[in-house]
Design a protein around this motif. Structure first.
Motif, PDB file in Angstrom:
ATOM      1  N   ALA A   1     -37.512 -13.613 -56.737  1.00  0.00           N
ATOM      2  CA  ALA A   1     -37.755 -13.403 -55.305  1.00  0.00           C
ATOM      3  C   ALA A   1     -38.584 -12.148 -55.036  1.00  0.00           C
ATOM      4  CB  ALA A   1     -36.410 -13.331 -54.572  1.00  0.00           C
ATOM      5  N   LEU A   2     -38.235 -11.063 -55.740  1.00  0.00           N
ATOM      6  CA  LEU A   2     -38.932  -9.801 -55.480  1.00  0.00           C
ATOM      7  C   LEU A   2     -40.414  -9.923 -55.775  1.00  0.00           C
ATOM      8  CD1 LEU A   2     -38.547  -6.687 -54.834  1.00  0.00           C
ATOM      9  CD2 LEU A   2     -38.567  -6.374 -57.319  1.00  0.00           C
ATOM     10  N   PHE A   3     -40.740 -10.561 -56.878  1.00  0.00           N
ATOM     11  CA  PHE A   3     -42.143 -10.726 -57.267  1.00  0.00           C
ATOM     12  C   PHE A   3     -42.880 -11.618 -56.267  1.00  0.00           C
ATOM     13  CE2 PHE A   3     -45.514 -12.857 -59.807  1.00  0.00           C
ATOM     14  CZ  PHE A   3     -46.287 -11.733 -60.064  1.00  0.00           C
TER      15      PHE A   3
ATOM     16  N   MET B   1     -46.081 -10.670 -53.928  1.00  0.00           N
ATOM     17  CA  MET B   1     -47.314 -11.480 -54.005  1.00  0.00           C
ATOM     18  C   MET B   1     -47.677 -11.956 -52.596  1.00  0.00           C
ATOM     19  SD  MET B   1     -48.581 -11.944 -57.156  1.00  0.00           S
ATOM     20  CE  MET B   1     -49.197 -13.601 -57.503  1.00  0.00           C
ATOM     21  N   ASP B   2     -46.663 -12.455 -51.879  1.00  0.00           N
ATOM     22  CA  ASP B   2     -46.914 -12.975 -50.531  1.00  0.00           C
ATOM     23  C   ASP B   2     -47.465 -11.883 -49.623  1.00  0.00           C
ATOM     24  OD1 ASP B   2     -46.078 -15.413 -51.401  1.00  0.00           O
ATOM     25  OD2 ASP B   2     -44.070 -15.320 -50.485  1.00  0.00           O
ATOM     26  N   GLU B   3     -46.876 -10.686 -49.753  1.00  0.00           N
ATOM     27  CA  GLU B   3     -47.347  -9.567 -48.930  1.00  0.00           C
ATOM     28  C   GLU B   3     -48.832  -9.289 -49.148  1.00  0.00           C
ATOM     29  OE1 GLU B   3     -43.092  -7.197 -48.907  1.00  0.00           O
ATOM     30  OE2 GLU B   3     -44.814  -6.339 -49.976  1.00  0.00           O
TER      31      GLU B   3
ATOM     32  N   THR C   1     -44.452  -3.421 -61.428  1.00  0.00           N
ATOM     33  CA  THR C   1     -42.991  -3.416 -61.447  1.00  0.00           C
ATOM     34  C   THR C   1     -42.574  -2.044 -61.988  1.00  0.00           C
ATOM     35  OG1 THR C   1     -43.056  -5.764 -62.010  1.00  0.00           O
ATOM     36  CG2 THR C   1     -40.942  -4.641 -62.297  1.00  0.00           C
ATOM     37  N   VAL C   2     -41.552  -1.441 -61.395  1.00  0.00           N
ATOM     38  CA  VAL C   2     -41.112  -0.117 -61.855  1.00  0.00           C
ATOM     39  C   VAL C   2     -39.634  -0.160 -62.219  1.00  0.00           C
ATOM     40  CG1 VAL C   2     -42.837   1.170 -60.534  1.00  0.00           C
ATOM     41  CG2 VAL C   2     -40.621   0.621 -59.488  1.00  0.00           C
TER      42      VAL C   2
ATOM     43  N   ILE D   1     -43.986  -8.181 -64.954  1.00  0.00           N
ATOM     44  CA  ILE D   1     -45.398  -8.179 -64.599  1.00  0.00           C
ATOM     45  C   ILE D   1     -45.823  -6.744 -64.318  1.00  0.00           C
ATOM     46  CG2 ILE D   1     -47.154  -9.134 -63.043  1.00  0.00           C
ATOM     47  CD1 ILE D   1     -45.608 -11.338 -64.487  1.00  0.00           C
ATOM     48  N   ARG D   2     -46.797  -6.272 -65.066  1.00  0.00           N
ATOM     49  CA  ARG D   2     -47.363  -4.931 -64.873  1.00  0.00           C
ATOM     50  C   ARG D   2     -46.259  -3.876 -64.770  1.00  0.00           C
ATOM     51  NH1 ARG D   2     -52.157  -3.957 -61.080  1.00  0.00           N
ATOM     52  NH2 ARG D   2     -53.063  -2.993 -62.916  1.00  0.00           N
TER      53      ARG D   2
END
Lengths: 145, 446, 443
Positions: B47-49, B53-55, B75-76, B307-308
């Protein structure tokens, strides 16, 4: 110049401190001073007595583990800063003090500091050079009686 | 099959490392295919990813080339804490076969998950790591990384098993026994933290054991930064080749990168972990060769794709071909971090974790300082805490109790033993602005 | 098929093998025993002993003939340190584990990849019998390392396909937090540690019965039915017992089924005898005796008639679960002086060796084992001798710490060391009483 100090191993439980003191007292040996270092589990009792050789024998016969250590006693004026003055004098001489304790004399205005140095002979030499007054056994016991 | 045909007697090529030698064009193609798949997977299940992405108005179809990765959000580490425990999982719990955990930056734990395929990939990259360091099937590996929630022990264990080596799963500690085992089993390879190995060298000397006279040939060291000076010392004193390996549990554990026989940089297993170097301030991707923060994307992780992910480790990439023939790009040894984390005996420590522990015991945060030293090769962490009037007592035992409670609280969060010293008020140096919380004396005089 | 059988069937990992009737099972054992004797010819120790008795595969006509074969003891393993019992070349080994030796030196156990495969499967069997399912998560609170405790179960759970939280031993609060957050249904540890977890939960205000655990698999130390009831009540779980020892394979020798009326011995892989420890002749079923185990399928380090020193009883009556394997009772005692402390095997001789290392000679000492709450504590009292006494506190504390550290190095346990005055420890005529075990004994 050094003094003979007796050290005893004690378990840290009620009544252990009294037993060796009683052994010495029963033999009529007077204790000049003592210090106790303890952990939760065991302790080390350090004693200064005049007849240290007889006391040592008595304690060993009674089953204690006893060590003999050379310590150095120094007389200082019993006033604020007395100890600080001694420590200041020793500073920079690279003398390792393993531990120390102090007591005041019943009469007079003197206190006695007892030091355990790594190298007591050199410590006495340094003290004298720096104007301090190490006292030997004879002098110490005369002062106290 | 290839594995069966492989000859034990000779070093060099090991079938476990076949992917290390892919032609560059094929490697980039593998990376792109896997990147597109992992971005879709994360978008569909995390969900967070998806929200991030949507933002940005992005969908997985935005990834047309490897460079398109730059559009994706970072991602941190705090994302792992904020979504604890299962928020970043992309697989249903039923498919998860392993969970590892570590304490996050403030003592609140983070958890990482693996499916059966993830464990297989992890075993593969660790087997490739060992092959990279010159290990063969038939080697006897003493695994002195700690086993448990820390990924070092089990990661190395599965990799060595995959390689076909004999594993002695001794775990950390008990140095005398470690030395006895090296000698009695004719151990040929050993893995642990570099600082622990220097301690082991010293202890062996005290015991009169000459490591150089033993069959031990290879040391595989990781989980904390070390220097070429330490390598020279280790190699000379133990008569071995010492290799640096790199990894972090958020990505997979050990097995992200490894040195080869050339010992000039660590080959990234970039068919599984895609590297970028960014400016830690601006987040801009830096050109090859520039120094910056390492950012990794897991290309094949199922349970918990990253991711990243910002590692906070500062390094640079070496793109020139390596003499060993591997086509994998290399990263330079990690020298420093872009945050205040330090590593002690392989355990990551943030000063904020120590603060959380002190605060929990005392109610307010006392003045404190962390002092790191190295005694006979072994890292020690001491925490000095100023005694406040509230906790002071003339009873030695009461003070001892305060000391023990503080130590226990810190050990509970960090999982390592610390020396806690109560010090007099105002003995810890104050400075204007930020206090110096960590004094690292580990490299003094070496 | 009745509902009862259904319930049991879902708890059998390998139905065909595990429910083999006695006759084919014993035929399989005999075949494997004879094959084993052929393989043992590769081990010099066995070659010699078998030749000395002129016995071999051809002398074994029935399982009872095993009594003609030589016994193996822990001392035999120690004398052939480190790997004198190997029956395969060294490069064929996939794993080496250790078991506690009677002195500081452990004895070693080696595994081929196939041994590990069998081991995983044996652990999968008793785990499934005790409720483990592929969709479960299991928290392993056993130590991983040279000793076999954690690994066998780890691989067994992996074989079943359940998820593992490899928490390892210690840091109880962390264990509880992980449990609360990650929802494992299964807990793996020593029985006493299960109670420690319950205590620890209450201490931080968590009802232990509200923890997600439903099944517990406990081993590594002797425990009682009372303790089982206590664990089940405090944690609201079903608790299962399992048995094994490193020399044989680790955990996986036997384990309970849902009936929980003894631990099913995995007889297709282990031939277990129950002998009178004095005469080494079989005791009747149901009578206590020493377990003596022959490994039927181990490749790397097969053992013939290994004396476990564990006292237990055997029951060969069929079990309601559908398995026909013999069941063993809980271990009720030892035929030597070994102690089990928090799952770690400790011999008094190890403590003695540690003291010898520090002091140069053996001082008067006494080991006292207590269980003040749920966890074992070891207290070692050491009489102080004049040579070691110092008037300096730092040196005395260093001595104190050195003894504790050396005991940890040699015996693998953290002991409370008490320096005591000379003649503190009571002397008896003849042998001094070295060990005072004040824990409740297993029934």
């Amino acid at each position: 110049m050094t003094l003979q100090q007796l050290s005893l191993f004690l378990e840290n439980r009620p009544g252990r401190l009294g037993a060796p003191l009683e052994t010495i007292a029963n033999a009529g040996i007077n204790i000049l001073t003592l210090s106790l270092a303890d952990t939760a589990q065991f302790g080390i009792l350090r004693l200064i007595v005049r007849e240290w050789d007889r006391a040592k024998q008595l304690l060993e016969d009674a089953g204690w583990v006893v060590n003999l250590t050379e310590v150095v006693a120094v007389g200082v004026d019993d006033r604020p800063g007395g100890l600080a003055a001694v420590l200041a004098a020793l500073e920079g001489a690279e003398l390792n003090i393993e531990y120390m304790y102090a007591f005041t004399l019943r009469r007079g205005d003197k206190a006695i500091l007892v030091f355990r140095f790594e190298d007591p002979v050199r410590a006495i030499q340094v003290m004298k050079e720096r104007g301090l007054h190490p006292v030997d056994a004879e002098e110490l016991f005369n002062l106290t009686t | 099959m290839l594995k069966e045909l492989w000859n034990d007697a000779e070093g060099g090529f090991h079938p476990a490392g076949a992917a290390d030698f892919l032609p560059e064009s094929a490697l980039r193609q593998v990376q792109l295919t896997r990147l597109r798949a992992v971005v879709s997977r994360a978008y569909d299940h995390v969900a967070l990813f998806r929200q991030r992405m949507d933002e940005r108005g992005l969908t997985p179809s935005a990834i047309q080339s490897l460079d398109d990765i730059r559009q994706l959000p970072f991602t941190v580490k705090t994302d792992l804490r904020d979504t604890y425990p299962f928020g970043l999982f992309a697989s249903p719990l039923g498919e998860v076969v392993r969970l590892h955990a570590s304490s996050g930056t403030t003592g609140k734990p983070i958890v990482v998950a693996y499916t059966r395929e993830d464990i297989a990939v992890w075993s593969e990259v660790m087997a490739r790591t060992f092959a990279c360091c010159g290990m063969h099937r038939g080697d006897i590996l003493q695994n002195a990384f700690g086993y448990g929630l820390f990924t070092g022990g089990l990661g190395a264990h599965y990799g060595a098993e995959e390689l076909g080596a004999t594993v002695v799963p001794v775990s950390g500690g008990n140095t005398d026994r470690q030395i006895m085992l090296i000698r009695d089993f004719a151990v040929s390879a050993l893995c642990c933290t570099p600082s622990y190995f220097t301690h082991l060298i010293e202890r062996a000397g005290e015991l009169g054991v000459d490591l150089r006279a033993l069959p031990l040939r290879i040391g595989i060291f990781g989980a904390e930064p070390w220097t070429d000076g330490m390598r020279d010392h280790i190699e000379a004193a133990a008569g071995i080749r010492a290799y640096d390996i790199y990894g972090l549990s958020e990505i997979i554990g050990p097995g992200v990168a490894s040195e080869c026989a050339v010992q000039e940089g660590l080959h990234l297993f970039e068919d599984h972990f895609y590297p970028e170097i960014i400016d830690p301030e601006t987040g801009e991707v830096l050109p090859d060769g520039a120094e910056g923060e390492l950012v990794l994307t897991t290309l094949s992780k199922k349970a918990m794709p990253m991711i990243r992910y910002r590692t906070r480790d500062i390094t640079s990439l070496i793109t020139e071909p390596c003499d060993c023939g591997r086509t994998l790009r290399r990263m330079r040894r990690i020298g420093r971090r872009s945050d205040d984390m330090f590593i002690i005996r392989g355990v990551n420590v943030y000063p904020s974790q120590v603060e959380a522990a002190l605060l929990a015991v005392e109610g307010t945060l006392p003045h404190y300082q962390i002092i790191l030293t190295r005694d006979q090769g072994l890292d020690q962490m001491a925490v000095e805490v100023e005694v406040t009037p509230e906790v002071f007592s003339d009873k030695v035992r009461a003070l001892e109790d305060v000391r023990a409670r503080l130590a226990k609280a810190i050990e509970h969060i960090l999982g390592i033993r610390v020396i806690l010293r109560l010090v007099e008020p105002r003995t810890i140096a104050r400075s204007e602005g930020k206090a110096k919380r960590v004094i690292d004396r580990r490299h003094e005089g070496t | 098929m009745s509902e009862r059988t259904d319930r049991h069937l879902s708890r059998i990992w390998e139905p065909e093998t595990e429910t083999l009737p006695r006759q084919p099972l014993e035929a399989l054992q005999l075949e494997r025993l004879r094959a084993l004797l052929d393989r043992l010819a590769r081990v010099p120790f066995y070659r010699e002993h078998l030749a000395a008795r002129s016995v071999g595969a051809q002398s074994i006509r029935t399982l009872a003939d095993i009594q003609r074969l030589p016994i193996t003891t822990k001392d035999d393993l120690r004398l052939h340190h480190p790997l004198g019992f190997l029956a395969v070349p060294r490069h064929a080994l996939a794993r080496i584990h250790g078991s506690t030796g009677t002195t500081g030196r452990p004895t070693f156990v080696a595994y081929t990849a196939r041994d590990l495969d069998i081991w995983s499967n044996l652990c999968a069997r008793f785990l499934v019998a005790g409720g483990l399912r592929p969709e479960h998560t299991a928290q392993i609170a056993f130590g991983y390392g040279l000793f076999t405790g954690g690994f066998g179960l780890h691989y067994g759970i992996e074989r079943v396909g359940a998820a593992i939280i490899p928490a390892a031993a210690g840091n109880t609060r962390r264990q509880i937090e992980i449990m609360r957050d990650l929802d494992p249904e299964v807990l793996i540890c020593t029985p006493s540690y299960a109670l420690t977890i319950a205590d620890g939960a209450r201490e931080i205000g968590i009802d232990p019965r509200a923890l997600p655990i439903r099944y517990g698999h406990f081993g590594g130390e002797p425990w009682t039915e009372d303790m089982r009831r206590e664990i089940e009540d405090q944690l609201d779980i079903q608790a299962f017992n399992n048995y094994g020892l490193s020399e044989i394979i680790g955990p996986g020798v036997s384990g309970e089924c849902a009936e929980r009326t003894g631990m099913h011995i995995q007889e297709d892989h282990f031939l277990v005898e129950c002998l009178d420890p004095e005469t080494l002749t079989p005791v009747p079923d149901g009578e206590p005796g020493e377990l003596v185990i022959t490994t039927l399928t181990r490749e790397a380090m097969p053992l013939l008639r290994y004396r476990t020193r564990d006292i237990a009883r055997l029951d060969r009556e069929p079990c309601a679960c559908g398995r026909h394997t013999a069941r063993m009772s809980r271990v009720t005692g030892r035929t030597d002086d070994m102690l089990i402390i928090r799952g770690v095997n400790v011999f008094p001789s190890q403590i003695e060796e540690a003291l010898l290392r520090v002091e140069g000679t053996t001082p008067h000492y006494q080991i006292e084992v207590t269980r003040p709450g749920t966890l074992d504590e070891v207290h070692v009292k050491v009489e102080i001798r004049p040579e070691l006494f110092s008037d300096r506190m730092d040196q005395m504390q260093a001595l104190h710490e050195r003894i504790a550290r050396e005991i940890h190095t040699v015996a693998g346990i953290r002991a409370h060391v008490h320096l005591v005055e000379p003649r503190h420890i009571e002397r008896f005529v003849g042998k001094a009483k070295r060990v005072l075990d004040r824990r409740a004994r297993a029934d």
